[in-house]
Enzyme design. Structure first.
Site, mmCIF file in Angstrom:
data_model
loop_
_atom_site.group_PDB
_atom_site.id
_atom_site.type_symbol
_atom_site.label_atom_id
_atom_site.label_comp_id
_atom_site.label_asym_id
_atom_site.label_seq_id
_atom_site.Cartn_x
_atom_site.Cartn_y
_atom_site.Cartn_z
ATOM 1 N N THR A 1 -4.251 4.828 -1.027
ATOM 2 C CA THR A 1 -5.319 5.286 -0.138
ATOM 3 C C THR A 1 -5.937 6.579 -0.680
ATOM 4 O O THR A 1 -5.429 7.187 -1.635
ATOM 5 C CB THR A 1 -4.810 5.522 1.300
ATOM 6 O OG1 THR A 1 -3.826 6.543 1.259
ATOM 7 C CG2 THR A 1 -4.234 4.254 1.894
ATOM 8 N N GLU B 1 0.832 -1.218 0.000
ATOM 9 C CA GLU B 1 0.000 0.000 0.000
ATOM 10 C C GLU B 1 0.861 1.260 0.000
ATOM 11 O O GLU B 1 1.897 1.316 0.665
ATOM 12 C CB GLU B 1 -0.884 -0.008 1.254
ATOM 13 C CG GLU B 1 -1.814 1.193 1.333
ATOM 14 C CD GLU B 1 -2.992 0.912 2.244
ATOM 15 O OE1 GLU B 1 -3.774 -0.001 1.929
ATOM 16 O OE2 GLU B 1 -3.112 1.600 3.261
#
Ligand code: FAD
Length: 293
Positions: A48, A17
């Site tokens: 994100t 991520e």
């Protein structure tokens, strides 16, 4: 590629991520983190959704860059400040750049703000499924969402997200695998049968612990507390111990039949690389020594 297609095999998978920049000036450093992490050929890489009005623009830019690096992107999207029009505009951008995967989240409203056109992630999931052919994931909480009155209630609402069309779940970080196994048992009993990706956060600095616990409310088991107590003042040792702890969690998950692990690598190629190196043989992938870093 759609992430739901990845779940059709039982081979162990690892994803990483990154988070988007807050301004244009930060884009290059996030791009170079993506370049470095993409060298480890993760099964997908998520980006994100930042708080604030421009979150979607930077998320889309980074998702496009992930795709250009040859890795399947997963773009997060939240309900915060969202109107039906802004969500549709965001989805059109993702469609235009060929991003097929969205993790639909409620997000957290800043104090004093009212919700926009979507109150819960389940409403956003339904909107995205209605808009087009996206593979939609959602968040789940092995220790319960902090606002939920009980885990039972939280699982009831989790079921609503799956019924709205989400085809996989990613967990909030956890530091005690038994909490995850217990949660899996409960959601399967509740009829939630979509694939669940286990989210692991490598803690490599003692200062991270307090922040992470405050933000997530996660339980920190005694063996991890002992690591922090013992190594907190030695940065190098704490880093190594944090990577070893996260690796231990990941190997235990794979050994217990969990096939999908997502590493909260937070724009840190060194952390992604260290984890990759420790588990590459389990993934059936080459050692780091064979990469041109
Ligand atoms: P929801 O599923 O909407 O649930 C929120 C709360 O409402 C829960 O307590 C739930 O039980 C309850 N609830 C749900 N439906 C109902 C209903 N119909 N009636 C009453 N109560 C209900 N935040 C960001 O800002 N950007 C990100 O990119 C981001 N990525 C994340 C990725 C993962 C894997 C995780 C675990 C979290 C992420 N977050 C992100 C944080 C997330 O936005 C917060 O945890 C937020 O508080 C909840 O989001 P949710 O999508 O789980 O909400």
């Amino acid at each position: 590629m759609k992430i739901c297609e990845l779940f059709q095999t039982d081979k162990p998978m690892l994803s990483f991520e990154v988070f988007p920049p807050k301004t244009d000036t930060g884009i290059e450093s996030v791009r170079s983190a993506v370049n470095a992490i993409s060298e480890f050929k993760p099964d997908y890489m998520s980006v994100t959704y930042g708080a604030g009005g421009d979150g979607g623009r930077y998320t889309a830019k980074i998702a496009e860059h992930i795709k250009n690096c040859g890795v399947t992107p997963l773009a997060h999207m939240t309900c915060v400040s969202a109107t039906k029009d802004s969500i549709k505009a965001n989805l059109k951008t993702l469609q235009d750049i060929g991003v097929q995967n969205v993790l639909a989240l409620r997000g957290d409203l800043p104090d004093g703000y009212q919700h926009g056109d979507y109150r819960y992630a389940s409403e956003l999931i339904a909107e995205i499924k209605n808009y087009g052919d996206f593979c939609v994931g959602a968040a789940c909480y092995p220790e319960g969402h902090p606002e939920s009155a009980s885990q039972k209630e939280d699982i009831k609402y989790l079921r609503q997200k799956v019924d709205a069309g989400c085809c996989f779940l990613t967990t909030q970080m956890f530091f005690d695998n038994s909490i995850f196994y217990n949660f899996m048992y409960k959601i399967r009993e509740a009829g939630i049968n979509v694939p669940v990706v286990a989210g692991i956060m490598p803690i490599t600095a003692a200062s991270q612990v307090k922040r992470v616990v405050e933000l997530s409310g996660c339980f920190v088991p005694r063996d991890f507390t002992a690591i922090v107590d013992h190594f907190a003042s030695d940065d190098e040792a704490m880093y190594a111990a944090g990577i070893a702890y996260a690796t231990g969690q990941i190997i235990d998950l794979f050994a217990n039949g969990v096939t999908h692990v997502h590493v909260y690598s937070m724009n840190k190629p060194d952390v992604a690389g260290a984890i990759y190196q420790n588990v590459h043989a389990i993934l059936g992938k080459p050692s780091l020594g064979s990469f041109q870093m």
